[in-house]
Write a protein that holds these residues in place. Sequence first.
Motif, PDB file in Angstrom:
ATOM      1  N   VAL A  23       0.837  -1.210   0.000  1.00 28.55           N
ATOM      2  CA  VAL A  23       0.000   0.000   0.000  1.00 28.55           C
ATOM      3  C   VAL A  23       0.866   1.251   0.000  1.00 28.55           C
ATOM      4  O   VAL A  23       0.507   2.264  -0.613  1.00 28.55           O
ATOM      5  CB  VAL A  23      -0.996   0.004   1.179  1.00 28.55           C
ATOM      6  CG1 VAL A  23      -0.318   0.249   2.518  1.00 28.55           C
ATOM      7  CG2 VAL A  23      -2.081   1.056   0.955  1.00 28.55           C
ATOM      8  N   VAL A  24       2.025   1.196   0.662  1.00 33.28           N
ATOM      9  CA  VAL A  24       2.934   2.343   0.630  1.00 33.28           C
ATOM     10  C   VAL A  24       3.426   2.583  -0.791  1.00 33.28           C
ATOM     11  O   VAL A  24       3.436   3.718  -1.286  1.00 33.28           O
ATOM     12  CB  VAL A  24       4.125   2.121   1.579  1.00 33.28           C
ATOM     13  CG1 VAL A  24       5.106   3.281   1.485  1.00 33.28           C
ATOM     14  CG2 VAL A  24       3.647   1.953   3.018  1.00 33.28           C
ATOM     15  N   ASN A  36      -0.555   9.290  -4.568  1.00 27.19           N
ATOM     16  CA  ASN A  36      -0.997  10.457  -3.797  1.00 27.19           C
ATOM     17  C   ASN A  36      -2.333  10.240  -3.092  1.00 27.19           C
ATOM     18  O   ASN A  36      -3.016  11.210  -2.748  1.00 27.19           O
ATOM     19  CB  ASN A  36      -1.083  11.702  -4.688  1.00 27.19           C
ATOM     20  CG  ASN A  36       0.258  12.101  -5.261  1.00 27.19           C
ATOM     21  OD1 ASN A  36       1.282  12.014  -4.585  1.00 27.19           O
ATOM     22  ND2 ASN A  36       0.272  12.517  -6.527  1.00 27.19           N
ATOM     23  N   ALA A  37      -2.693   8.988  -2.836  1.00 29.29           N
ATOM     24  CA  ALA A  37      -3.958   8.714  -2.147  1.00 29.29           C
ATOM     25  C   ALA A  37      -3.923   9.151  -0.689  1.00 29.29           C
ATOM     26  O   ALA A  37      -4.977   9.346  -0.075  1.00 29.29           O
ATOM     27  CB  ALA A  37      -4.304   7.225  -2.240  1.00 29.29           C
ATOM     28  N   GLY A  38      -2.733   9.263  -0.092  1.00 34.04           N
ATOM     29  CA  GLY A  38      -2.629   9.881   1.220  1.00 34.04           C
ATOM     30  C   GLY A  38      -2.426   8.936   2.392  1.00 34.04           C
ATOM     31  O   GLY A  38      -2.465   7.713   2.268  1.00 34.04           O
ATOM     32  N   TRP A  39      -2.236   9.573   3.550  1.00 36.83           N
ATOM     33  CA  TRP A  39      -1.884   8.858   4.784  1.00 36.83           C
ATOM     34  C   TRP A  39      -2.997   7.920   5.256  1.00 36.83           C
ATOM     35  O   TRP A  39      -2.711   6.830   5.754  1.00 36.83           O
ATOM     36  CB  TRP A  39      -1.563   9.882   5.861  1.00 36.83           C
ATOM     37  CG  TRP A  39      -1.105   9.281   7.160  1.00 36.83           C
ATOM     38  CD1 TRP A  39      -1.771   9.272   8.346  1.00 36.83           C
ATOM     39  CD2 TRP A  39       0.126   8.584   7.390  1.00 36.83           C
ATOM     40  NE1 TRP A  39      -1.043   8.628   9.311  1.00 36.83           N
ATOM     41  CE2 TRP A  39       0.137   8.187   8.740  1.00 36.83           C
ATOM     42  CE3 TRP A  39       1.213   8.250   6.575  1.00 36.83           C
ATOM     43  CZ2 TRP A  39       1.196   7.482   9.297  1.00 36.83           C
ATOM     44  CZ3 TRP A  39       2.273   7.549   7.137  1.00 36.83           C
ATOM     45  CH2 TRP A  39       2.251   7.179   8.481  1.00 36.83           C
ATOM     46  N   ILE A  40      -4.231   8.327   5.116  1.00 34.07           N
ATOM     47  CA  ILE A  40      -5.328   7.468   5.583  1.00 34.07           C
ATOM     48  C   ILE A  40      -5.336   6.150   4.831  1.00 34.07           C
ATOM     49  O   ILE A  40      -5.574   5.086   5.411  1.00 34.07           O
ATOM     50  CB  ILE A  40      -6.684   8.197   5.463  1.00 34.07           C
ATOM     51  CG1 ILE A  40      -6.733   9.387   6.419  1.00 34.07           C
ATOM     52  CG2 ILE A  40      -7.842   7.252   5.756  1.00 34.07           C
ATOM     53  CD1 ILE A  40      -7.986  10.221   6.297  1.00 34.07           C
ATOM     54  N   VAL A  41      -5.083   6.190   3.534  1.00 33.64           N
ATOM     55  CA  VAL A  41      -5.023   4.953   2.750  1.00 33.64           C
ATOM     56  C   VAL A  41      -3.885   4.068   3.242  1.00 33.64           C
ATOM     57  O   VAL A  41      -4.044   2.847   3.387  1.00 33.64           O
ATOM     58  CB  VAL A  41      -4.864   5.271   1.250  1.00 33.64           C
ATOM     59  CG1 VAL A  41      -4.569   4.009   0.451  1.00 33.64           C
ATOM     60  CG2 VAL A  41      -6.113   5.946   0.714  1.00 33.64           C
ATOM     61  N   THR A  43      -2.450   3.997   6.299  1.00 32.00           N
ATOM     62  CA  THR A  43      -2.730   3.440   7.627  1.00 32.00           C
ATOM     63  C   THR A  43      -3.839   2.392   7.569  1.00 32.00           C
ATOM     64  O   THR A  43      -3.774   1.371   8.262  1.00 32.00           O
ATOM     65  CB  THR A  43      -3.116   4.551   8.616  1.00 32.00           C
ATOM     66  OG1 THR A  43      -4.203   5.318   8.088  1.00 32.00           O
ATOM     67  CG2 THR A  43      -1.949   5.471   8.876  1.00 32.00           C
ATOM     68  N   PHE A  44      -4.856   2.631   6.736  1.00 33.99           N
ATOM     69  CA  PHE A  44      -5.920   1.638   6.601  1.00 33.99           C
ATOM     70  C   PHE A  44      -5.369   0.377   5.940  1.00 33.99           C
ATOM     71  O   PHE A  44      -5.706  -0.744   6.343  1.00 33.99           O
ATOM     72  CB  PHE A  44      -7.078   2.205   5.781  1.00 33.99           C
ATOM     73  CG  PHE A  44      -8.268   1.284   5.715  1.00 33.99           C
ATOM     74  CD1 PHE A  44      -9.103   1.125   6.805  1.00 33.99           C
ATOM     75  CD2 PHE A  44      -8.536   0.555   4.560  1.00 33.99           C
ATOM     76  CE1 PHE A  44     -10.196   0.263   6.750  1.00 33.99           C
ATOM     77  CE2 PHE A  44      -9.624  -0.305   4.499  1.00 33.99           C
ATOM     78  CZ  PHE A  44     -10.447  -0.448   5.599  1.00 33.99           C
ATOM     79  N   GLY A  45      -4.513   0.560   4.922  1.00 32.39           N
ATOM     80  CA  GLY A  45      -3.916  -0.591   4.265  1.00 32.39           C
ATOM     81  C   GLY A  45      -3.081  -1.438   5.206  1.00 32.39           C
ATOM     82  O   GLY A  45      -3.132  -2.671   5.174  1.00 32.39           O
ATOM     83  N   TRP A  46      -2.316  -0.778   6.091  1.00 28.90           N
ATOM     84  CA  TRP A  46      -1.534  -1.525   7.071  1.00 28.90           C
ATOM     85  C   TRP A  46      -2.432  -2.246   8.077  1.00 28.90           C
ATOM     86  O   TRP A  46      -2.152  -3.387   8.481  1.00 28.90           O
ATOM     87  CB  TRP A  46      -0.566  -0.596   7.811  1.00 28.90           C
ATOM     88  CG  TRP A  46       0.773  -0.503   7.148  1.00 28.90           C
ATOM     89  CD1 TRP A  46       1.270   0.543   6.429  1.00 28.90           C
ATOM     90  CD2 TRP A  46       1.790  -1.514   7.132  1.00 28.90           C
ATOM     91  NE1 TRP A  46       2.530   0.244   5.973  1.00 28.90           N
ATOM     92  CE2 TRP A  46       2.879  -1.003   6.389  1.00 28.90           C
ATOM     93  CE3 TRP A  46       1.886  -2.795   7.676  1.00 28.90           C
ATOM     94  CZ2 TRP A  46       4.052  -1.741   6.180  1.00 28.90           C
ATOM     95  CZ3 TRP A  46       3.049  -3.525   7.465  1.00 28.90           C
ATOM     96  CH2 TRP A  46       4.112  -3.002   6.722  1.00 28.90           C
ATOM     97  N   GLY A  47      -3.506  -1.578   8.496  1.00 34.33           N
ATOM     98  CA  GLY A  47      -4.441  -2.246   9.398  1.00 34.33           C
ATOM     99  C   GLY A  47      -5.038  -3.489   8.773  1.00 34.33           C
ATOM    100  O   GLY A  47      -5.155  -4.544   9.414  1.00 34.33           O
ATOM    101  N   MET A  48      -5.411  -3.404   7.488  1.00 38.24           N
ATOM    102  CA  MET A  48      -5.958  -4.554   6.782  1.00 38.24           C
ATOM    103  C   MET A  48      -4.891  -5.624   6.556  1.00 38.24           C
ATOM    104  O   MET A  48      -5.188  -6.829   6.575  1.00 38.24           O
ATOM    105  CB  MET A  48      -6.547  -4.115   5.439  1.00 38.24           C
ATOM    106  CG  MET A  48      -7.805  -3.271   5.555  1.00 38.24           C
ATOM    107  SD  MET A  48      -9.190  -4.142   6.376  1.00 38.24           S
ATOM    108  CE  MET A  48      -8.998  -3.564   8.068  1.00 38.24           C
ATOM    109  N   ALA A  49      -3.644  -5.198   6.356  1.00 38.09           N
ATOM    110  CA  ALA A  49      -2.558  -6.159   6.201  1.00 38.09           C
ATOM    111  C   ALA A  49      -2.398  -7.003   7.462  1.00 38.09           C
ATOM    112  O   ALA A  49      -2.239  -8.235   7.394  1.00 38.09           O
ATOM    113  CB  ALA A  49      -1.247  -5.419   5.890  1.00 38.09           C
TER     114      ALA A  49
END
Length: 256
Positions: A23-24, A36-41, A43-49
Amino acid sequence: MNMQHFIAELIGTAILIVLGDGVVANVLLNKTKGQNAGWIVITFGWGMAVFVAVLCVAPYSGAHLNPAVTFANAVANKMDWNSVPAYLEGQMAGAMLGALIVYQFYKPHFDATDDADLKLACFCTSPNIRNFPMSIFCEIVGTFLLVFPSFLMVNPDFAMDLGTMPGHKITVGLGAIGAIPVGLLVFSIGMSLGGTTGYAINPARDLGPRLVHAILPIRGKRDSDWGYAWVPVLAPLVGGVLAALAAKAMTAHWKG
């Protein structure tokens, strides 16, 4: 070595890194759909990971996926110290494998990106303001708030006598609190506390991919920032141990 624990931690950590570093890369690299989708994407991607990785391997190793969690469980007497090496080796191997997969998956986008700092960020963390004492403090606090709540939120089905029942041994790790709660916990840490250091909160998550970055012939890459690399290794271990000691003290008080 317990091969079940080693293989489960390898697979789980590889999944964690593929989806987390993935996601990064999707957000930072040039010409991706998520650029450029941003920080929320992120952090959410890491949570889902974390959610997916824990869901896959929790029954087999407890889903530590993190040396800080493994050391914390050993300090809290929730696992035998003799089991620690298999967990650590699986976590490091999985982290490196996951980073290799992310690089190969996004290779055209790594090649299309000129900013060497963004390329490094797809593998490992770094502070936005370079202040070593503050970075150490932030990583200790972030990891403490990963491990300590996980001890408090343990599913009652896994919590009998700190992880054991007569005739049946329970492996305790992040998976003991359930995949959804631990995913939400990591998402919360990222949203609230990730803005300083990038919230490694996991030595294997940072060191394994950093080693891969150093080894791979990435076009236009920079150094792997070894001057900072010790912080996301040492500080999370300290945070995990402090969390374990705090949890043991609370448990002893409640039992008393």
